[in-house]
Design a protein around this motif. Structure first.
Motif, PDB file in Angstrom:
ATOM      1  N   THR A  68       0.963  -1.155   0.143  1.00 29.61           N
ATOM      2  CA  THR A  68       0.021  -0.052  -0.136  1.00 29.61           C
ATOM      3  C   THR A  68       0.904   1.342  -0.061  1.00 29.61           C
ATOM      4  OG1 THR A  68      -0.207  -0.273   2.526  1.00 29.61           O
ATOM      5  CG2 THR A  68      -2.069  -0.960   1.029  1.00 29.61           C
ATOM      6  N   SER A  72       0.674   4.167  -2.946  1.00 29.21           N
ATOM      7  CA  SER A  72       0.389   5.386  -2.511  1.00 29.21           C
ATOM      8  C   SER A  72       1.219   6.380  -2.842  1.00 29.21           C
ATOM      9  CB  SER A  72       0.227   5.429  -0.888  1.00 29.21           C
ATOM     10  OG  SER A  72      -0.702   4.890  -0.424  1.00 29.21           O
ATOM     11  N   LYS A 333       2.911   0.694   8.088  1.00 26.19           N
ATOM     12  CA  LYS A 333       2.707   1.549   6.660  1.00 26.19           C
ATOM     13  C   LYS A 333       3.156   2.787   6.481  1.00 26.19           C
ATOM     14  CE  LYS A 333      -0.926   3.144   3.623  1.00 26.19           C
ATOM     15  NZ  LYS A 333      -2.183   2.931   3.140  1.00 26.19           N
TER      16      LYS A 333
END
Ligand code: CP
Ligand code: NVA
Length: 356
Positions: A68, A72, A333
């Protein structure tokens, strides 16, 4: 400035307190930008770039965080699991490093032996991030630091009107974080009690947190308390001995601790030792009663890198208000995104073979 050789992150021991602080500032900036302004202000430092994820062990957090985070930032990641590629089965690590490195812009590598990620870093020619080895887990401890910083700071409140053009919102936030969030100050003077196995996570905490002024107390049962000679040598070079307590008695570690922290007693690859380990770690389960009896500070908090099993911490602690485990997991993250942004997102290989 682009360094001649690709930046690597094999352990935070190789990074100064200032460099680690800068990575945390980057992570907090990215998180606050996404949550306050939206994802399109994150920048696209991975646009037209790719991350290979060579993972020879299972993963939930590190995998989801890396995939992710890369997307992103505008890039793509490819998960190359043990059964997907030739690495380790039909091809040497050296050959795979050369080949994968010639095609991607960064590698996130989860390996068994630490030497494997060192080999990848040496020969791939692109930025390499250690996604866990038997010795260290640097991106986990970045997430732990971010979590402690958020805990110390409390809610982040901004001026109601952000006076900046849309395009420079990332820079506005980065400045705000640098001016308003004291990262070393959030850690200095704290006592962290590790109650469990002496493993890759405790190693990474040992080589990182005492330099920030955290007193680190490690309680592990006899036979599971050995500190790897490479870690010992690093700690000696750092001169942090007076910030560390080693003990076989959880009571000694927990006394006056601000944070109780642990990990599984059976790391990946140690499954054959399960019965012996469960026996050896009797009395090491973190419970409210343990914290009370052994005199943890009144406002103590609980941390765990996950995945978690009930034997090392009971449900009452794990799901309590004291537990930071879910913010800690989410922070994987933002901290991994900061690493990818800083290392793979801006680095340009020397274009020796460029067409003229
Ligand atoms: N903490 C951690 O590294 O979790 P995963 O093994 O799920 O990636
Ligand atoms: N010590 C554990 C950490 C998992 C994130 C392991 O190596 O399996």
């Amino acid at each position: 400035r682009t360094p001649e050789t690709a930046p690597v992150l094999l352990t935070l021991a190789d990074r100064s307190v200032d460099e680690i602080t800068a990575l945390i500032q980057g992570a907090l900036t990215l998180k606050l930008v996404q949550k306050n302004f939206g994802p399109r202000f994150l920048g696209d430092s991975m646009r037209n770039r790719s991350m290979a994820m060579t993972f020879s062990k299972r993963s939930t957090r590190t995998r989801v965080a890396t995939e992710t985070a890369t997307s992103s930032l505008g890039g793509v990641s490819m998960f190359l699991g043990r059964d997907d590629i030739q690495l380790g089965v039909n091809e040497s690590l050296y050959d795979s490093a050369k080949v994968i490195g010639s095609m991607v812009d960064g590698i996130m590598a989860r390996v068994a032996k630490h030497e494997e990620v060192e080999t990848l870093a040496k020969h791939s020619g692109v930025p390499v991030i250690n996604a866990l080895s038997d010795l260290y887990h640097p991106t986990q401890i970045l997430a732990d630091i971010l979590t402690l910083v958020e805990e110390a700071h409390g809610p982040f409140v901004f001026p109601s009107q952000v006076t900046t053009s849309e395009g420079s919102r990332y820079h506005w936030m980065h400045e705000w974080v640098r001016n308003n969030v004291d990262i070393p100050g959030a850690l200095r003077g704290k006592k962290m009690a590790w109650v469990g196995d002496s493993n890759n996570i405790s190693n990474e905490l040992l080589v990182t947190l005492p330099r920030f002024g955290v007193h680190f107390a490690l309680a592990a049962p006899k036979g599971y308390d050995t500190i790897d000679p490479r870690v010992k040598a690093t700690l000696e070079a750092q001169g942090v001995a007076d910030m560390i307590t080693y003990t076989n008695d959880p009571a000694v570690a927990v006394k006056n601790a601000d944070i109780l922290i642990t990990d599984t007693w059976i790391s990946m690859g140690q499954e054959d030792e399960t019965a012996a380990r469960l026996k050896a770690f009797e009395g090491y389960q973190i419970t409210m009663d343990m914290a009370r009896t052994h005199g943890a500070k009144e406002g103590w908090k609980f941390m765990h890198c996950l995945p978690r099993h009930k034997e090392e911490v009971d449900d009452e602690v794990f799901y309590s208000d004291r537990s930071l485990v879910f913010p800690e997991a989410e922070n994987r993250k933002w901290t991994i995104m900061a690493c990818i942004d800083a290392m793979a997102g801006w680095w340009l290989p020397a274009r020796k073979n460029r067409m003229r």
